[in-house]
Design a protein around this motif. Sequence first.
Motif, PDB file in Angstrom:
ATOM      1  N   ILE A 298      -7.696  35.963 -36.624  1.00 51.91           N
ATOM      2  CA  ILE A 298      -8.626  34.834 -36.720  1.00 51.91           C
ATOM      3  C   ILE A 298      -8.623  34.336 -38.169  1.00 51.91           C
ATOM      4  O   ILE A 298      -8.975  35.074 -39.103  1.00 51.91           O
ATOM      5  CB  ILE A 298     -10.050  35.242 -36.313  1.00 51.91           C
ATOM      6  N   VAL A 299      -8.204  33.121 -38.374  1.00 54.54           N
ATOM      7  CA  VAL A 299      -8.165  32.526 -39.704  1.00 54.54           C
ATOM      8  C   VAL A 299      -9.015  31.261 -39.679  1.00 54.54           C
ATOM      9  O   VAL A 299      -8.709  30.306 -38.970  1.00 54.54           O
ATOM     10  CB  VAL A 299      -6.724  32.194 -40.144  1.00 54.54           C
ATOM     11  N   TRP A 300     -10.101  31.279 -40.447  1.00 58.10           N
ATOM     12  CA  TRP A 300     -10.971  30.115 -40.538  1.00 58.10           C
ATOM     13  C   TRP A 300     -10.543  29.246 -41.718  1.00 58.10           C
ATOM     14  O   TRP A 300     -10.421  29.733 -42.854  1.00 58.10           O
ATOM     15  CB  TRP A 300     -12.425  30.551 -40.695  1.00 58.10           C
ATOM     16  N   ASP A 301     -10.323  27.998 -41.450  1.00 59.06           N
ATOM     17  CA  ASP A 301      -9.822  27.070 -42.462  1.00 59.06           C
ATOM     18  C   ASP A 301     -10.963  26.512 -43.311  1.00 59.06           C
ATOM     19  O   ASP A 301     -11.270  25.318 -43.281  1.00 59.06           O
ATOM     20  CB  ASP A 301      -9.058  25.928 -41.770  1.00 59.06           C
ATOM     21  N   LYS A 302     -11.603  27.406 -44.050  1.00 57.23           N
ATOM     22  CA  LYS A 302     -12.682  26.988 -44.946  1.00 57.23           C
ATOM     23  C   LYS A 302     -12.875  28.091 -45.983  1.00 57.23           C
ATOM     24  O   LYS A 302     -13.458  29.133 -45.707  1.00 57.23           O
ATOM     25  CB  LYS A 302     -13.973  26.744 -44.174  1.00 57.23           C
ATOM     26  N   VAL A 303     -12.394  27.861 -47.165  1.00 56.65           N
ATOM     27  CA  VAL A 303     -12.466  28.847 -48.245  1.00 56.65           C
ATOM     28  C   VAL A 303     -13.218  28.240 -49.409  1.00 56.65           C
ATOM     29  O   VAL A 303     -12.953  27.099 -49.809  1.00 56.65           O
ATOM     30  CB  VAL A 303     -11.062  29.291 -48.695  1.00 56.65           C
ATOM     31  N   ILE A 304     -14.178  28.990 -49.951  1.00 57.28           N
ATOM     32  CA  ILE A 304     -14.926  28.523 -51.120  1.00 57.28           C
ATOM     33  C   ILE A 304     -14.744  29.511 -52.260  1.00 57.28           C
ATOM     34  O   ILE A 304     -14.386  30.682 -52.045  1.00 57.28           O
ATOM     35  CB  ILE A 304     -16.431  28.357 -50.801  1.00 57.28           C
ATOM     36  N   ASN A 305     -15.002  29.023 -53.486  1.00 57.21           N
ATOM     37  CA  ASN A 305     -14.874  29.868 -54.669  1.00 57.21           C
ATOM     38  C   ASN A 305     -16.278  30.193 -55.173  1.00 57.21           C
ATOM     39  O   ASN A 305     -17.065  29.315 -55.515  1.00 57.21           O
ATOM     40  CB  ASN A 305     -14.075  29.135 -55.752  1.00 57.21           C
ATOM     41  N   VAL A 306     -16.582  31.478 -55.223  1.00 57.96           N
ATOM     42  CA  VAL A 306     -17.879  31.947 -55.729  1.00 57.96           C
ATOM     43  C   VAL A 306     -17.610  32.933 -56.861  1.00 57.96           C
ATOM     44  O   VAL A 306     -17.134  34.052 -56.626  1.00 57.96           O
ATOM     45  CB  VAL A 306     -18.704  32.617 -54.612  1.00 57.96           C
ATOM     46  N   ARG A 307     -17.850  32.477 -58.104  1.00 58.00           N
ATOM     47  CA  ARG A 307     -17.660  33.334 -59.282  1.00 58.00           C
ATOM     48  C   ARG A 307     -16.261  33.952 -59.299  1.00 58.00           C
ATOM     49  O   ARG A 307     -16.092  35.165 -59.427  1.00 58.00           O
ATOM     50  CB  ARG A 307     -18.736  34.406 -59.361  1.00 58.00           C
ATOM     51  N   SER A 308     -15.296  33.077 -59.074  1.00 53.31           N
ATOM     52  CA  SER A 308     -13.862  33.451 -59.100  1.00 53.31           C
ATOM     53  C   SER A 308     -13.459  34.340 -57.928  1.00 53.31           C
ATOM     54  O   SER A 308     -12.402  34.984 -57.964  1.00 53.31           O
ATOM     55  CB  SER A 308     -13.511  34.158 -60.435  1.00 53.31           C
TER      56      SER A 308
END
Length: 445
Positions: A298-308
Amino acid sequence: MDETFLLMLSNLLHLHNSLDPTTSLLSPSSSSPPSASSPSPSSPSSLLSSSSSAPLLFFTLASLLSFLATSKKGTNDSSPLSKKRKPNSSPSPPPSAHFSVAAFRALSADTMRDAHWRSLYGVSYAVFDSVVSNLRPYIAASNLSLPPDYAVALVLSRLCHGYSAKTVASRSSLDPYLVSKITNMVTRLLATKLYPEVIKIPSSRRRLMETTQGFEELTSLPNICGAIDGSPIKVRKVDRNLMNSYKCKYGYDAVLLQVVADHKKMFWDVCVKAPGGSDDASHFRDSLLYNRLFSGDIVWDKVINVRSNLVRPYIVGDWCYPLLSFLMTPFSPDGAGTPAQNLFDGMLMKGRSVVVEAIGLLKARWKILQDMNVGLNHVPQTIVACCVLHNLCQLTREPEPEIYKDPDENGAPARMLEGEKQYYYFGESLRQALADDLHQRLSSR
């Protein structure tokens, strides 16, 4: 002897004495007057010896026997135990007219049918009709002797009210075996044919964005895509050899239900694979969802950057689940962390509350889940069928009943397994980054 009978006998004797044997119609052949030595007509011996008294004696004896028979019957009828002992007695017939096909057809034409439908079947007529439309081809192909919509109605009434097959059968004048057969067929169809259409992982970008935004509005934590929890479902008729494995932590025989819910309290994953004696972490690790997340299927196409730190969508659970990169759990079950960690724990548990409420709604709507009265082999499909119906209710915004509350969670924190070390350490870094970011954002407001 009863006073009523004595009074009747006295009246008859008085009548006998008042009749003259020489002119009585009872002895027309007797023309000579009685002698002085003849016994008195009023004495008992005269009743036996006088031919003129025979008919009256017969009538008296017949009356006596009739009275005694009637008196005995009345005594038996008045006895508290007589109703149990009478071979021909039977309980009053159930109100089957209210559950007949004709009554069902009349109800479907009622202008106020939604209110009636919810009280009888747990859903509005529109939801009911949608279920029937989807299942009709499969039910029709089974050559069932009942109309498909009536069969679905019988099953929904059983799921909604928790009726046994025997109760539904008596109310609808059907054989209990047939009701069990219909229940198994309809719940199997709900769990297999409708499940893929109603219970789906939020894989599309639009739905994923909607879900993560919904959780962020609730918790201020980014990228939550679901909340996971387990709940014991009480069952009956467990084999004695298996009773230890089915005994849950609350003391009754059960199977474990595991669900993942979104911010709208809709399930997007359901698993029923473990007996009640298992713990939530073991059940999760044995589920298809765990295997798919662990393997990266399962790969969700939504990645965010939190403190690197690159944070992909994740689910949240309590301390009974293992901490992993795709599953965030609290730092501490008793608030022993830093201010940032305690703040994170509070918000995480707030997000987890949606799945607790979803399970409470599920058990309130489908009361059969409070005490399953189906065969153990059919328990999993019945539970999944109720989850499908729950999602239909949430999707169509059916009125929410008062939430059924399970006992408070009291399980031990889950331990890390050797094969999970990489995911655990990565999860630790992500959790701390999320906690520090949350604390900074909320403190600066």
